[in-house]
Design a protein around this motif. Structure first.
Motif, mmCIF file in Angstrom:
data_model
loop_
_atom_site.group_PDB
_atom_site.id
_atom_site.type_symbol
_atom_site.label_atom_id
_atom_site.label_comp_id
_atom_site.label_asym_id
_atom_site.label_seq_id
_atom_site.Cartn_x
_atom_site.Cartn_y
_atom_site.Cartn_z
ATOM 1 N N LEU A 1 0.843 -1.191 0.000
ATOM 2 C CA LEU A 1 0.000 0.000 0.000
ATOM 3 C C LEU A 1 0.883 1.248 0.000
ATOM 4 O O LEU A 1 2.022 1.222 0.457
ATOM 5 N N VAL A 2 0.337 2.343 -0.489
ATOM 6 C CA VAL A 2 1.068 3.605 -0.581
ATOM 7 C C VAL A 2 0.891 4.388 0.717
ATOM 8 O O VAL A 2 -0.239 4.636 1.145
ATOM 9 N N GLU A 3 2.005 4.769 1.323
ATOM 10 C CA GLU A 3 1.956 5.579 2.536
ATOM 11 C C GLU A 3 1.556 6.997 2.172
ATOM 12 O O GLU A 3 2.206 7.645 1.370
ATOM 13 N N LYS A 4 0.462 7.479 2.752
ATOM 14 C CA LYS A 4 -0.057 8.810 2.427
ATOM 15 C C LYS A 4 0.265 9.844 3.486
ATOM 16 O O LYS A 4 0.386 11.024 3.187
ATOM 17 N N GLU A 5 0.369 9.414 4.741
ATOM 18 C CA GLU A 5 0.626 10.363 5.826
ATOM 19 C C GLU A 5 1.298 9.618 6.971
ATOM 20 O O GLU A 5 0.985 8.465 7.235
ATOM 21 N N ARG A 6 2.238 10.309 7.631
ATOM 22 C CA ARG A 6 2.912 9.719 8.789
ATOM 23 C C ARG A 6 3.319 10.826 9.749
ATOM 24 O O ARG A 6 3.806 11.870 9.331
ATOM 25 N N ASN A 7 3.103 10.602 11.035
ATOM 26 C CA ASN A 7 3.649 11.470 12.075
ATOM 27 C C ASN A 7 3.923 10.608 13.298
ATOM 28 O O ASN A 7 3.886 9.391 13.210
ATOM 29 N N SER A 8 4.199 11.211 14.425
ATOM 30 C CA SER A 8 4.633 10.453 15.595
ATOM 31 C C SER A 8 3.561 9.546 16.198
ATOM 32 O O SER A 8 3.889 8.626 16.938
ATOM 33 N N TYR B 1 -8.241 1.826 2.233
ATOM 34 C CA TYR B 1 -7.231 2.503 3.039
ATOM 35 C C TYR B 1 -7.070 1.789 4.375
ATOM 36 O O TYR B 1 -7.914 0.989 4.783
ATOM 37 N N VAL B 2 -5.965 2.085 5.050
ATOM 38 C CA VAL B 2 -5.710 1.637 6.419
ATOM 39 C C VAL B 2 -5.128 2.816 7.175
ATOM 40 O O VAL B 2 -4.202 3.470 6.689
ATOM 41 N N SER B 3 -5.667 3.091 8.344
ATOM 42 C CA SER B 3 -5.162 4.148 9.215
ATOM 43 C C SER B 3 -4.833 3.536 10.574
ATOM 44 O O SER B 3 -5.686 2.899 11.189
ATOM 45 N N VAL B 4 -3.584 3.714 11.024
ATOM 46 C CA VAL B 4 -3.133 3.186 12.305
ATOM 47 C C VAL B 4 -2.779 4.364 13.204
ATOM 48 O O VAL B 4 -1.978 5.218 12.824
ATOM 49 N N THR B 5 -3.386 4.411 14.384
ATOM 50 C CA THR B 5 -3.145 5.486 15.344
ATOM 51 C C THR B 5 -2.770 4.885 16.685
ATOM 52 O O THR B 5 -3.393 3.921 17.133
ATOM 53 N N VAL B 6 -1.754 5.466 17.329
ATOM 54 C CA VAL B 6 -1.343 5.028 18.660
ATOM 55 C C VAL B 6 -1.792 6.085 19.659
ATOM 56 O O VAL B 6 -1.441 7.254 19.540
ATOM 57 N N LEU B 7 -2.589 5.664 20.627
ATOM 58 C CA LEU B 7 -3.094 6.545 21.668
ATOM 59 C C LEU B 7 -2.356 6.230 22.957
ATOM 60 O O LEU B 7 -2.395 5.088 23.427
ATOM 61 N N GLU B 8 -1.661 7.222 23.518
ATOM 62 C CA GLU B 8 -0.879 7.003 24.731
ATOM 63 C C GLU B 8 -1.527 7.704 25.918
ATOM 64 O O GLU B 8 -1.935 8.854 25.813
ATOM 65 N N ARG C 1 -0.597 2.101 26.083
ATOM 66 C CA ARG C 1 -0.748 2.485 24.693
ATOM 67 C C ARG C 1 -1.799 1.608 24.023
ATOM 68 O O ARG C 1 -1.786 0.389 24.172
ATOM 69 N N ASP C 2 -2.696 2.234 23.301
ATOM 70 C CA ASP C 2 -3.681 1.520 22.500
ATOM 71 C C ASP C 2 -3.388 1.769 21.028
ATOM 72 O O ASP C 2 -3.041 2.884 20.641
ATOM 73 N N VAL C 3 -3.552 0.720 20.232
ATOM 74 C CA VAL C 3 -3.395 0.832 18.788
ATOM 75 C C VAL C 3 -4.791 0.771 18.185
ATOM 76 O O VAL C 3 -5.532 -0.191 18.388
ATOM 77 N N ASP C 4 -5.144 1.808 17.457
ATOM 78 C CA ASP C 4 -6.454 1.948 16.832
ATOM 79 C C ASP C 4 -6.267 1.804 15.323
ATOM 80 O O ASP C 4 -5.451 2.508 14.736
ATOM 81 N N VAL C 5 -7.003 0.875 14.711
ATOM 82 C CA VAL C 5 -6.896 0.652 13.269
ATOM 83 C C VAL C 5 -8.262 0.817 12.636
ATOM 84 O O VAL C 5 -9.237 0.209 13.069
ATOM 85 N N GLU C 6 -8.308 1.656 11.613
ATOM 86 C CA GLU C 6 -9.513 1.821 10.812
ATOM 87 C C GLU C 6 -9.154 1.411 9.390
ATOM 88 O O GLU C 6 -8.084 1.762 8.889
ATOM 89 N N SER C 7 -10.042 0.663 8.745
ATOM 90 C CA SER C 7 -9.718 0.143 7.419
ATOM 91 C C SER C 7 -10.968 -0.046 6.572
ATOM 92 O O SER C 7 -12.036 -0.371 7.086
#
Length: 80
Positions: free
Chosen positions: A30-37, A48-55, A60-66
């Motif tokens: 897949l093509v990486e469209k956005e990345r930050n910390s 699409y796939v969106s991975v978010t880390v909530l601290e 830490r929780d890993v939240d994935v939307e797809s």
């Protein structure tokens, strides 16, 4: 579409790196469209796939939307 969350012992940086390896050019292609910390987003194959880390403190929780990558999103959370 799927939206799932799981806790992890990995740091946010490690989760983002592992998501990049799993979903990106080294993995599913897949093509990486956005990345930050705290998050990374990929597109491809009509979805699409969106991975978010909530601290919160030491947790830490890993939240994935797809969309269109539901099976792979579940698999990623199984190995993270």
């Amino acid at each position: 579409m799927i939206h799932i969350t799981r806790d992890t012992a990995y740091s946010a940086d490690e989760v983002i790196k592992r998501a990049s390896d799993f979903f990106g050019s080294k993995g599913l292609g897949l093509v990486e469209k956005e990345r930050n910390s705290c998050c990374i987003t990929f597109e491809g194959g009509g979805g699409y796939v969106s991975v978010t880390v909530l601290e919160a403190g030491d947790k830490r929780d890993v939240d994935v939307e797809s969309r269109e990558w539901e099976y792979q999103a579940k698999r990623f959370l199984e190995i993270i």
